[in-house]
Write a protein that holds these residues in place. Sequence first.
Motif, mmCIF file in Angstrom:
data_model
loop_
_atom_site.group_PDB
_atom_site.id
_atom_site.type_symbol
_atom_site.label_atom_id
_atom_site.label_comp_id
_atom_site.label_asym_id
_atom_site.label_seq_id
_atom_site.Cartn_x
_atom_site.Cartn_y
_atom_site.Cartn_z
ATOM 1 N N LEU A 133 21.427 -51.580 -57.293
ATOM 2 C CA LEU A 133 20.891 -50.895 -58.469
ATOM 3 C C LEU A 133 20.405 -49.502 -58.082
ATOM 4 C CD1 LEU A 133 18.732 -53.789 -59.993
ATOM 5 C CD2 LEU A 133 21.102 -53.190 -60.551
ATOM 6 N N LYS A 134 20.726 -48.521 -58.875
ATOM 7 C CA LYS A 134 20.293 -47.153 -58.585
ATOM 8 C C LYS A 134 18.793 -46.984 -58.743
ATOM 9 C CE LYS A 134 24.687 -44.993 -59.917
ATOM 10 N NZ LYS A 134 25.356 -44.020 -60.832
ATOM 11 N N ALA A 135 18.215 -47.808 -59.621
ATOM 12 C CA ALA A 135 16.774 -47.756 -59.859
ATOM 13 C C ALA A 135 16.303 -49.134 -60.291
ATOM 14 C CB ALA A 135 16.448 -46.726 -60.933
ATOM 15 N N ALA A 136 15.015 -49.356 -60.168
ATOM 16 C CA ALA A 136 14.449 -50.623 -60.625
ATOM 17 C C ALA A 136 14.587 -50.746 -62.135
ATOM 18 C CB ALA A 136 12.977 -50.694 -60.246
ATOM 19 N N PRO A 137 14.806 -51.961 -62.656
ATOM 20 C CA PRO A 137 14.797 -52.143 -64.114
ATOM 21 C C PRO A 137 13.476 -51.627 -64.692
ATOM 22 C CG PRO A 137 15.621 -54.099 -63.019
ATOM 23 C CD PRO A 137 15.081 -53.213 -61.942
ATOM 24 N N ALA A 138 13.558 -50.759 -65.658
ATOM 25 C CA ALA A 138 12.354 -50.090 -66.154
ATOM 26 C C ALA A 138 11.525 -50.964 -67.079
ATOM 27 C CB ALA A 138 12.737 -48.799 -66.871
ATOM 28 N N THR A 139 12.170 -51.838 -67.846
ATOM 29 C CA THR A 139 11.468 -52.613 -68.865
ATOM 30 C C THR A 139 11.918 -54.069 -68.852
ATOM 31 O OG1 THR A 139 13.136 -52.247 -70.583
ATOM 32 C CG2 THR A 139 11.406 -50.566 -70.334
ATOM 33 N N TRP A 140 11.136 -54.901 -69.535
ATOM 34 C CA TRP A 140 11.524 -56.293 -69.714
ATOM 35 C C TRP A 140 12.823 -56.388 -70.500
ATOM 36 C CZ3 TRP A 140 9.253 -60.229 -67.253
ATOM 37 C CH2 TRP A 140 7.957 -60.060 -66.765
ATOM 38 N N GLN A 141 12.991 -55.544 -71.484
ATOM 39 C CA GLN A 141 14.194 -55.588 -72.310
ATOM 40 C C GLN A 141 15.441 -55.294 -71.482
ATOM 41 O OE1 GLN A 141 14.541 -56.681 -75.375
ATOM 42 N NE2 GLN A 141 12.348 -57.051 -75.613
ATOM 43 N N GLU A 142 15.317 -54.426 -70.493
ATOM 44 C CA GLU A 142 16.471 -54.082 -69.665
ATOM 45 C C GLU A 142 16.996 -55.295 -68.909
ATOM 46 O OE1 GLU A 142 17.670 -50.940 -66.097
ATOM 47 O OE2 GLU A 142 15.869 -50.578 -67.317
ATOM 48 N N LEU A 143 16.125 -56.232 -68.601
ATOM 49 C CA LEU A 143 16.544 -57.430 -67.862
ATOM 50 C C LEU A 143 17.443 -58.343 -68.693
ATOM 51 C CD1 LEU A 143 13.218 -58.313 -66.006
ATOM 52 C CD2 LEU A 143 15.259 -57.209 -65.062
ATOM 53 N N LEU A 144 17.512 -58.101 -69.999
ATOM 54 C CA LEU A 144 18.405 -58.882 -70.871
ATOM 55 C C LEU A 144 19.833 -58.333 -70.854
ATOM 56 C CD1 LEU A 144 16.123 -59.366 -74.019
ATOM 57 C CD2 LEU A 144 16.420 -60.920 -72.072
ATOM 58 N N ASP A 145 20.035 -57.202 -70.209
ATOM 59 C CA ASP A 145 21.356 -56.571 -70.163
ATOM 60 C C ASP A 145 22.372 -57.473 -69.469
ATOM 61 O OD1 ASP A 145 22.546 -53.569 -70.501
ATOM 62 O OD2 ASP A 145 23.452 -54.593 -68.795
ATOM 63 N N GLY A 146 23.610 -57.436 -69.953
ATOM 64 C CA GLY A 146 24.657 -58.305 -69.416
ATOM 65 C C GLY A 146 24.971 -58.095 -67.954
ATOM 66 N N ARG A 147 24.632 -56.922 -67.397
ATOM 67 C CA ARG A 147 24.930 -56.691 -65.976
ATOM 68 C C ARG A 147 24.086 -57.564 -65.057
ATOM 69 N NH1 ARG A 147 21.558 -51.877 -63.842
ATOM 70 N NH2 ARG A 147 19.951 -51.642 -65.431
ATOM 71 N N PHE A 148 23.055 -58.196 -65.617
ATOM 72 C CA PHE A 148 22.223 -59.091 -64.815
ATOM 73 C C PHE A 148 22.628 -60.554 -64.955
ATOM 74 C CE2 PHE A 148 19.344 -55.422 -65.500
ATOM 75 C CZ PHE A 148 19.164 -55.081 -64.149
ATOM 76 N N LYS A 149 23.698 -60.844 -65.667
ATOM 77 C CA LYS A 149 24.126 -62.229 -65.840
ATOM 78 C C LYS A 149 24.458 -62.836 -64.480
ATOM 79 C CE LYS A 149 27.229 -65.218 -68.493
ATOM 80 N NZ LYS A 149 26.103 -65.976 -69.071
#
Length: 337
Positions: A133-149
Amino acid sequence: MKLTRLALLSAIALVSSPVWADGVVTVYSADGLHDGDNSWYQNQFNAFTKATGIKVQYVEGGSGAIVERLAKERSNPQADVLVTVPPFIQRAAAEKLLAEFKPESAAQIAGTTGRYAPLVNNYLSFIYNDKALKAAPATWQELLDGRFKNKLQYSTPGQAGDGTAVMLQVFHSFGGKDAGFDYLGKLQANNVGPSASTGKLTALVNKGELYVANGDLQMNLSQMARNPNVKIFWPADANGERSALALPYVIGLVQGGPQSENGKKLINFLLAKEAQSSVSALSWGMPVRSDVTPTDANYQAAKAALDGVKSWTPNWDDVAVSLQADIARWHKVTDSE
Protein backbone atom coordinates in the motif's frame (compact mmCIF):
# COMPACT_ATOMS: atom_id res chain seq x y z
CA MET A 1 -0.86 -10.93 21.15
CA LYS A 2 0.44 -14.39 20.36
CA LEU A 3 0.97 -17.73 22.08
CA THR A 4 4.67 -18.60 22.21
CA ARG A 5 6.00 -22.15 21.98
CA LEU A 6 7.69 -21.82 25.36
CA ALA A 7 4.45 -20.73 26.98
CA LEU A 8 2.53 -23.57 25.33
CA LEU A 9 4.99 -26.10 26.72
CA SER A 10 4.68 -24.46 30.12
CA ALA A 11 0.92 -24.75 29.92
CA ILE A 12 1.11 -28.44 29.06
CA ALA A 13 3.52 -29.04 31.92
CA LEU A 14 1.23 -27.24 34.35
CA VAL A 15 -1.79 -29.27 33.32
CA SER A 16 0.06 -32.54 33.70
CA SER A 17 1.91 -31.84 36.95
CA PRO A 18 1.14 -28.62 38.84
CA VAL A 19 3.94 -27.38 41.08
CA TRP A 20 2.78 -25.99 44.39
CA ALA A 21 6.14 -25.81 46.14
CA ASP A 22 6.63 -23.01 48.65
CA GLY A 23 9.30 -21.41 46.46
CA VAL A 24 7.08 -21.02 43.37
CA VAL A 25 4.53 -18.49 42.14
CA THR A 26 2.33 -19.31 39.13
CA VAL A 27 1.28 -16.62 36.68
CA TYR A 28 -1.46 -16.92 34.07
CA SER A 29 -0.92 -14.13 31.58
CA ALA A 30 -2.12 -12.72 28.29
CA ASP A 31 0.73 -12.69 25.80
CA GLY A 32 2.88 -9.77 24.71
CA LEU A 33 5.14 -8.91 27.63
CA HIS A 34 7.21 -12.10 27.27
CA ASP A 35 8.02 -11.65 23.56
CA GLY A 36 11.65 -11.68 22.44
CA ASP A 37 14.95 -12.09 24.23
CA ASN A 38 15.38 -10.38 27.61
CA SER A 39 11.73 -9.31 27.60
CA TRP A 40 10.38 -7.24 30.47
CA TYR A 41 8.68 -10.29 31.96
CA GLN A 42 11.77 -12.47 31.75
CA ASN A 43 13.99 -9.71 33.10
CA GLN A 44 11.68 -9.02 36.03
CA PHE A 45 10.98 -12.68 36.78
CA ASN A 46 14.72 -13.32 36.96
CA ALA A 47 15.22 -10.30 39.20
CA PHE A 48 12.32 -11.39 41.42
CA THR A 49 13.77 -14.89 41.82
CA LYS A 50 17.20 -13.47 42.63
CA ALA A 51 15.71 -11.12 45.25
CA THR A 52 13.30 -13.58 46.89
CA GLY A 53 14.35 -17.11 45.93
CA ILE A 54 10.84 -17.64 44.51
CA LYS A 55 10.69 -19.11 41.01
CA VAL A 56 8.05 -17.90 38.57
CA GLN A 57 6.05 -20.52 36.72
CA TYR A 58 4.59 -18.81 33.65
CA VAL A 59 1.59 -19.88 31.57
CA GLU A 60 0.49 -17.79 28.58
CA GLY A 61 -2.74 -17.72 26.62
CA GLY A 62 -5.43 -15.58 25.02
CA SER A 63 -6.86 -12.78 27.14
CA GLY A 64 -10.25 -14.45 27.45
CA ALA A 65 -8.99 -18.03 27.44
CA ILE A 66 -6.95 -17.67 30.62
CA VAL A 67 -9.96 -16.29 32.49
CA GLU A 68 -12.02 -19.23 31.21
CA ARG A 69 -9.33 -21.50 32.58
CA LEU A 70 -9.43 -19.82 35.97
CA ALA A 71 -13.21 -20.25 36.05
CA LYS A 72 -12.89 -23.98 35.33
CA GLU A 73 -10.31 -24.30 38.10
CA ARG A 74 -12.38 -22.38 40.64
CA SER A 75 -12.67 -25.34 43.03
CA ASN A 76 -8.97 -26.16 42.72
CA PRO A 77 -7.01 -23.03 41.71
CA GLN A 78 -3.71 -23.62 39.93
CA ALA A 79 -2.55 -20.00 39.54
CA ASP A 80 -1.60 -17.27 41.99
CA VAL A 81 -1.51 -14.22 39.71
CA LEU A 82 -3.61 -13.26 36.68
CA VAL A 83 -2.58 -10.75 34.01
CA THR A 84 -5.10 -10.00 31.27
CA VAL A 85 -6.80 -7.02 29.63
CA PRO A 86 -10.23 -5.40 29.95
CA PRO A 87 -13.01 -6.42 29.93
CA PHE A 88 -11.77 -9.89 30.92
CA ILE A 89 -10.18 -8.66 34.15
CA GLN A 90 -13.55 -7.13 35.11
CA ARG A 91 -15.22 -10.46 34.41
CA ALA A 92 -12.70 -12.25 36.63
CA ALA A 93 -13.32 -9.78 39.44
CA ALA A 94 -17.12 -9.95 39.09
CA GLU A 95 -17.03 -13.74 39.25
CA LYS A 96 -14.88 -13.60 42.41
CA LEU A 97 -11.96 -15.29 40.67
CA LEU A 98 -9.72 -12.56 42.10
CA ALA A 99 -8.97 -11.96 45.76
CA GLU A 100 -9.13 -8.60 47.50
CA PHE A 101 -5.62 -7.15 47.54
CA LYS A 102 -4.30 -3.58 47.53
CA PRO A 103 -0.77 -3.31 46.08
CA GLU A 104 1.80 -1.16 47.85
CA SER A 105 1.92 1.18 44.83
CA ALA A 106 -1.85 1.72 44.60
CA ALA A 107 -1.61 5.46 45.30
CA GLN A 108 0.63 5.94 42.23
CA ILE A 109 -1.52 3.89 39.82
CA ALA A 110 -4.79 5.27 38.47
CA GLY A 111 -7.51 2.69 37.94
CA THR A 112 -6.52 0.45 40.85
CA THR A 113 -9.48 -1.29 42.51
CA GLY A 114 -9.81 -3.66 45.42
CA ARG A 115 -9.16 -6.67 43.19
CA TYR A 116 -6.87 -5.55 40.35
CA ALA A 117 -4.47 -2.85 39.18
CA PRO A 118 -3.15 -1.72 35.79
CA LEU A 119 0.29 -3.22 35.10
CA VAL A 120 1.40 -1.82 31.73
CA ASN A 121 -0.34 0.79 29.60
CA ASN A 122 -1.12 -0.14 26.01
CA TYR A 123 -3.48 0.80 23.16
CA LEU A 124 -5.38 -0.84 20.33
CA SER A 125 -3.63 -0.30 16.99
CA PHE A 126 -3.81 -1.41 13.36
CA ILE A 127 -1.04 -2.43 10.98
CA TYR A 128 -0.58 -2.37 7.20
CA ASN A 129 2.00 -3.54 4.67
CA ASP A 130 3.72 -0.39 3.41
CA LYS A 131 5.13 -2.19 0.37
CA ALA A 132 1.73 -3.28 -0.89
CA LEU A 133 0.00 0.00 0.00
CA LYS A 134 1.32 3.45 -0.87
CA ALA A 135 -0.24 4.84 2.29
CA ALA A 136 -2.15 3.65 5.32
CA PRO A 137 -5.94 3.40 4.87
CA ALA A 138 -7.12 6.84 5.92
CA THR A 139 -10.64 5.99 7.13
CA TRP A 140 -12.84 3.15 8.28
CA GLN A 141 -14.85 3.49 5.08
CA GLU A 142 -11.73 2.92 2.98
CA LEU A 143 -11.37 -0.54 4.51
CA LEU A 144 -14.62 -1.53 2.77
CA ASP A 145 -12.95 -1.05 -0.63
CA GLY A 146 -12.79 -4.15 -2.83
CA ARG A 147 -8.99 -4.06 -3.00
CA PHE A 148 -8.96 -5.34 0.58
CA LYS A 149 -11.04 -8.44 -0.18
CA ASN A 150 -9.27 -11.42 1.45
CA LYS A 151 -6.45 -9.05 2.39
CA LEU A 152 -7.86 -7.90 5.73
CA GLN A 153 -8.22 -9.79 8.99
CA TYR A 154 -8.89 -9.00 12.64
CA SER A 155 -8.78 -11.36 15.59
CA THR A 156 -11.98 -12.82 16.98
CA PRO A 157 -13.90 -10.84 19.64
CA GLY A 158 -14.33 -12.85 22.81
CA GLN A 159 -11.27 -14.99 22.14
CA ALA A 160 -8.61 -12.33 21.70
CA GLY A 161 -8.50 -9.16 23.77
CA ASP A 162 -7.35 -7.16 20.76
CA GLY A 163 -10.23 -8.54 18.67
CA THR A 164 -12.71 -7.54 21.35
CA ALA A 165 -11.10 -4.10 21.33
CA VAL A 166 -11.69 -3.81 17.56
CA MET A 167 -15.41 -4.37 18.09
CA LEU A 168 -15.50 -1.74 20.86
CA GLN A 169 -13.48 0.71 18.78
CA VAL A 170 -15.95 0.36 15.90
CA PHE A 171 -18.84 1.08 18.28
CA HIS A 172 -16.99 4.22 19.40
CA SER A 173 -16.01 5.40 15.92
CA PHE A 174 -19.52 4.91 14.50
CA GLY A 175 -21.35 6.42 17.47
CA GLY A 176 -23.11 3.31 18.78
CA LYS A 177 -23.62 -0.42 18.57
CA ASP A 178 -26.25 -0.50 15.82
CA ALA A 179 -24.12 1.53 13.41
CA GLY A 180 -21.04 -0.38 14.54
CA PHE A 181 -22.55 -3.79 13.84
CA ASP A 182 -23.84 -2.54 10.50
CA TYR A 183 -20.27 -1.60 9.58
CA LEU A 184 -18.80 -4.89 10.80
CA GLY A 185 -21.35 -6.76 8.71
CA LYS A 186 -20.17 -4.87 5.62
CA LEU A 187 -16.50 -5.32 6.54
CA GLN A 188 -16.98 -9.09 6.60
CA ALA A 189 -16.94 -9.10 2.78
CA ASN A 190 -13.21 -8.33 2.99
CA ASN A 191 -12.36 -10.25 6.15
CA VAL A 192 -10.36 -13.46 5.68
CA GLY A 193 -12.12 -15.05 8.64
CA PRO A 194 -11.78 -15.74 12.38
CA SER A 195 -8.41 -15.72 14.12
CA ALA A 196 -7.93 -16.66 17.76
CA SER A 197 -4.48 -15.04 17.76
CA THR A 198 -3.67 -11.42 17.04
CA GLY A 199 0.10 -11.87 17.14
CA LYS A 200 0.27 -14.25 14.18
CA LEU A 201 -1.37 -11.66 11.92
CA THR A 202 1.76 -9.50 11.93
CA ALA A 203 3.83 -12.00 9.95
CA LEU A 204 1.01 -12.35 7.42
CA VAL A 205 0.92 -8.58 6.93
CA ASN A 206 4.71 -8.46 6.64
CA LYS A 207 4.67 -11.11 3.88
CA GLY A 208 1.85 -9.36 2.03
CA GLU A 209 -0.64 -12.20 2.50
CA LEU A 210 -2.67 -9.58 4.35
CA TYR A 211 -2.62 -5.84 3.71
CA VAL A 212 -4.29 -4.83 6.97
CA ALA A 213 -4.79 -6.38 10.41
CA ASN A 214 -5.37 -5.36 14.00
CA GLY A 215 -2.89 -5.39 16.84
CA ASP A 216 -1.85 -3.43 19.90
CA LEU A 217 0.79 -0.74 20.14
CA GLN A 218 3.17 -2.51 22.53
CA MET A 219 3.16 -5.74 20.56
CA ASN A 220 3.33 -4.11 17.13
CA LEU A 221 6.25 -1.85 18.05
CA SER A 222 8.17 -4.82 19.43
CA GLN A 223 7.46 -6.85 16.25
CA MET A 224 8.40 -4.21 13.69
CA ALA A 225 12.15 -4.88 13.88
CA ARG A 226 11.48 -8.48 12.77
CA ASN A 227 8.76 -7.43 10.32
CA PRO A 228 10.17 -4.47 8.36
CA ASN A 229 7.20 -4.11 5.99
CA VAL A 230 4.77 -3.48 8.85
CA LYS A 231 3.65 0.02 9.86
CA ILE A 232 1.10 1.20 12.45
CA PHE A 233 -1.99 3.29 11.74
CA TRP A 234 -5.39 4.29 13.11
CA PRO A 235 -8.32 4.87 10.69
CA ALA A 236 -10.34 8.07 11.03
CA ASP A 237 -14.07 8.28 11.63
CA ALA A 238 -16.55 10.37 9.63
CA ASN A 239 -15.42 13.49 11.53
CA GLY A 240 -11.76 12.88 10.70
CA GLU A 241 -10.87 11.84 14.25
CA ARG A 242 -8.38 9.03 14.78
CA SER A 243 -8.80 7.37 18.16
CA ALA A 244 -7.26 4.48 20.07
CA LEU A 245 -8.88 2.40 22.78
CA ALA A 246 -6.73 2.28 25.91
CA LEU A 247 -6.11 -1.42 26.54
CA PRO A 248 -3.78 -1.89 29.52
CA TYR A 249 -2.43 -5.13 30.85
CA VAL A 250 -4.02 -5.52 34.30
CA ILE A 251 -2.85 -7.68 37.21
CA GLY A 252 -4.74 -9.34 40.04
CA LEU A 253 -4.30 -11.90 42.82
CA VAL A 254 -6.13 -15.19 42.18
CA GLN A 255 -8.73 -16.13 44.77
CA GLY A 256 -7.55 -19.18 46.74
CA GLY A 257 -4.28 -19.54 44.82
CA PRO A 258 -1.87 -22.17 46.20
CA GLN A 259 0.83 -19.56 46.92
CA SER A 260 -1.07 -16.32 47.51
CA GLU A 261 1.64 -14.72 49.63
CA ASN A 262 4.15 -15.28 46.84
CA GLY A 263 1.59 -13.84 44.43
CA LYS A 264 1.33 -10.67 46.52
CA LYS A 265 5.11 -10.33 46.52
CA LEU A 266 5.30 -10.67 42.74
CA ILE A 267 2.51 -8.13 42.14
CA ASN A 268 4.24 -5.60 44.38
CA PHE A 269 7.55 -6.29 42.65
CA LEU A 270 6.17 -5.73 39.14
CA LEU A 271 4.42 -2.52 40.17
CA ALA A 272 7.45 -1.10 41.99
CA LYS A 273 9.18 1.97 40.58
CA GLU A 274 12.30 0.09 39.48
CA ALA A 275 10.38 -2.52 37.49
CA GLN A 276 8.04 0.03 35.91
CA SER A 277 10.99 2.16 34.79
CA SER A 278 12.23 -0.55 32.43
CA VAL A 279 9.01 -1.72 30.74
CA SER A 280 9.34 0.53 27.69
CA ALA A 281 13.03 -0.17 27.11
CA LEU A 282 12.58 -3.94 27.34
CA SER A 283 9.09 -4.54 25.91
CA TRP A 284 7.82 -1.27 24.39
CA GLY A 285 5.07 -0.98 27.02
CA MET A 286 4.25 2.22 28.88
CA PRO A 287 4.49 2.40 32.70
CA VAL A 288 1.34 2.83 34.77
CA ARG A 289 2.90 4.67 37.72
CA SER A 290 2.33 8.43 37.82
CA ASP A 291 5.85 8.94 39.18
CA VAL A 292 7.65 7.13 36.31
CA THR A 293 8.42 8.84 32.98
CA PRO A 294 11.01 6.91 30.94
CA THR A 295 13.47 8.65 28.63
CA ASP A 296 14.46 5.68 26.47
CA ALA A 297 14.01 5.59 22.68
CA ASN A 298 11.23 2.98 22.80
CA TYR A 299 9.09 5.15 25.05
CA GLN A 300 9.64 8.15 22.79
CA ALA A 301 8.68 6.07 19.73
CA ALA A 302 5.46 4.92 21.39
CA LYS A 303 4.54 8.50 22.32
CA ALA A 304 5.33 9.65 18.78
CA ALA A 305 3.16 6.92 17.25
CA LEU A 306 0.20 8.22 19.26
CA ASP A 307 0.69 11.81 18.17
CA GLY A 308 -2.60 13.11 16.78
CA VAL A 309 -4.51 10.05 18.03
CA LYS A 310 -7.09 10.54 20.78
CA SER A 311 -7.06 7.83 23.42
CA TRP A 312 -10.33 6.85 25.09
CA THR A 313 -11.58 4.44 27.74
CA PRO A 314 -15.07 2.91 27.95
CA ASN A 315 -16.88 2.02 31.14
CA TRP A 316 -15.34 -1.44 31.41
CA ASP A 317 -17.84 -2.66 33.98
CA ASP A 318 -20.66 -1.92 31.53
CA VAL A 319 -18.70 -3.58 28.72
CA ALA A 320 -18.20 -6.70 30.84
CA VAL A 321 -21.95 -6.95 31.54
CA SER A 322 -22.96 -6.76 27.87
CA LEU A 323 -19.97 -8.56 26.37
CA GLN A 324 -21.52 -11.99 25.83
CA ALA A 325 -24.58 -10.51 24.12
CA ASP A 326 -22.37 -8.30 21.95
CA ILE A 327 -20.17 -11.23 20.94
CA ALA A 328 -23.26 -13.27 20.06
CA ARG A 329 -24.50 -10.42 17.90
CA TRP A 330 -21.06 -10.10 16.26
CA HIS A 331 -21.21 -13.80 15.31
CA LYS A 332 -24.67 -13.25 13.85
CA VAL A 333 -23.78 -10.24 11.69
CA THR A 334 -20.54 -11.84 10.46
CA ASP A 335 -21.87 -15.41 10.14
CA SER A 336 -18.82 -16.54 12.15
CA GLU A 337 -20.42 -19.23 14.28
